[in-house]
Design an enzyme around this catalytic site. Structure first.
Site, PDB file in Angstrom:
ATOM      1  N   LYS A 112       2.785 -24.885 -32.865  1.00 29.03           N
ATOM      2  CA  LYS A 112       1.533 -24.278 -32.146  1.00 29.03           C
ATOM      3  C   LYS A 112       1.405 -22.861 -33.012  1.00 29.03           C
ATOM      4  CE  LYS A 112       1.670 -26.211 -27.631  1.00 29.03           C
ATOM      5  NZ  LYS A 112       1.709 -26.215 -26.097  1.00 29.03           N
ATOM      6  N   ASN A 138       3.598 -21.030 -26.430  1.00 26.29           N
ATOM      7  CA  ASN A 138       5.246 -21.738 -26.014  1.00 26.29           C
ATOM      8  C   ASN A 138       5.861 -22.322 -27.352  1.00 26.29           C
ATOM      9  OD1 ASN A 138       4.087 -23.756 -25.176  1.00 26.29           O
ATOM     10  ND2 ASN A 138       4.060 -24.004 -23.516  1.00 26.29           N
ATOM     11  N   GLU A 176      -2.057 -38.851 -28.555  1.00 21.43           N
ATOM     12  CA  GLU A 176      -1.870 -37.801 -29.637  1.00 21.43           C
ATOM     13  C   GLU A 176      -1.289 -38.813 -30.831  1.00 21.43           C
ATOM     14  OE1 GLU A 176      -0.461 -35.963 -25.697  1.00 21.43           O
ATOM     15  OE2 GLU A 176       0.968 -35.444 -26.982  1.00 21.43           O
TER      16      GLU A 176
END
Ligand code: UDP
Ligand code: MG
Length: 138
Positions: free
Chosen positions: A10, A113, A127
């Site tokens: 991320k 996170n 995904e």
């Protein structure tokens, strides 16, 4: 399937320079990389990816956060990939994540996170298809 999962490093973890360490943990845990790319997504694309969370209070912030900087998306392969990967990354909230997990080591908050991990074989498939075509997988 059953042997593949999907992950993202991320924006916070990428920006802080943790991508190499995280990929090293992933490889040393026995996952092989079937597809990988560095990209930046829009808040709309993040909204599509996280559509299952549309009604949750954190949805808008999550979409803005996920579009705030580059991410690395990857398809990973290993026996029991989904469960083993969730174990490697730890709990959603780093405060609850076990010692030695990716989120314990690198997450900043429940939102930022560090990594994504699919929660089922079906979602791993969906995904992976969101980010990668057939030709982009080895
Ligand atoms: N998230 C958040 N606040 C929450 C729960 C989740 O900001 O209270 C964010 C966090 O980045 C998380 C993502 O939304 O990774 C998706 O949530 P999910 O419950 O699916 O957690 P995960 O499967 O990523 O552990
Ligand atoms: Mg999830």
């Amino acid at each position: 399937m059953g042997n593949q999962t999907f992950t993202m490093i991320k924006p916070d973890a990428f920006a802080d320079g943790h991508s190499g360490a995280i990929l090293d943990m992933i490889i040393k845990a026995g996952f092989s990389i079937k597809a990988m790319k560095l990209l930046r997504i829009t808040a709309e694309q993040a909204g599509q990816f996280y559509a299952v969370h549309k009604e949750r209070p954190f949805y808008n912030d999550l979409c803005n956060y996920m579009s705030s900087g580059p991410i690395i998306a990857a398809v990973l392969e290993k026996e029991n990939a989904v469960a083993d990967f969730r174990k490697l990354i730890g709990a959603t909230n780093p405060a609850d994540a076990a010692e030695g997990t990716v989120r314990k080591l690198f997450a900043k908050s429940i939102e930022a996170n560090a990594v994504h991990g699919s929660d089922s074989d079906e979602n791993a498939h969906i995904e992976s298809d969101f980010y990668f075509s057939k030709l982009e997988r080895v």
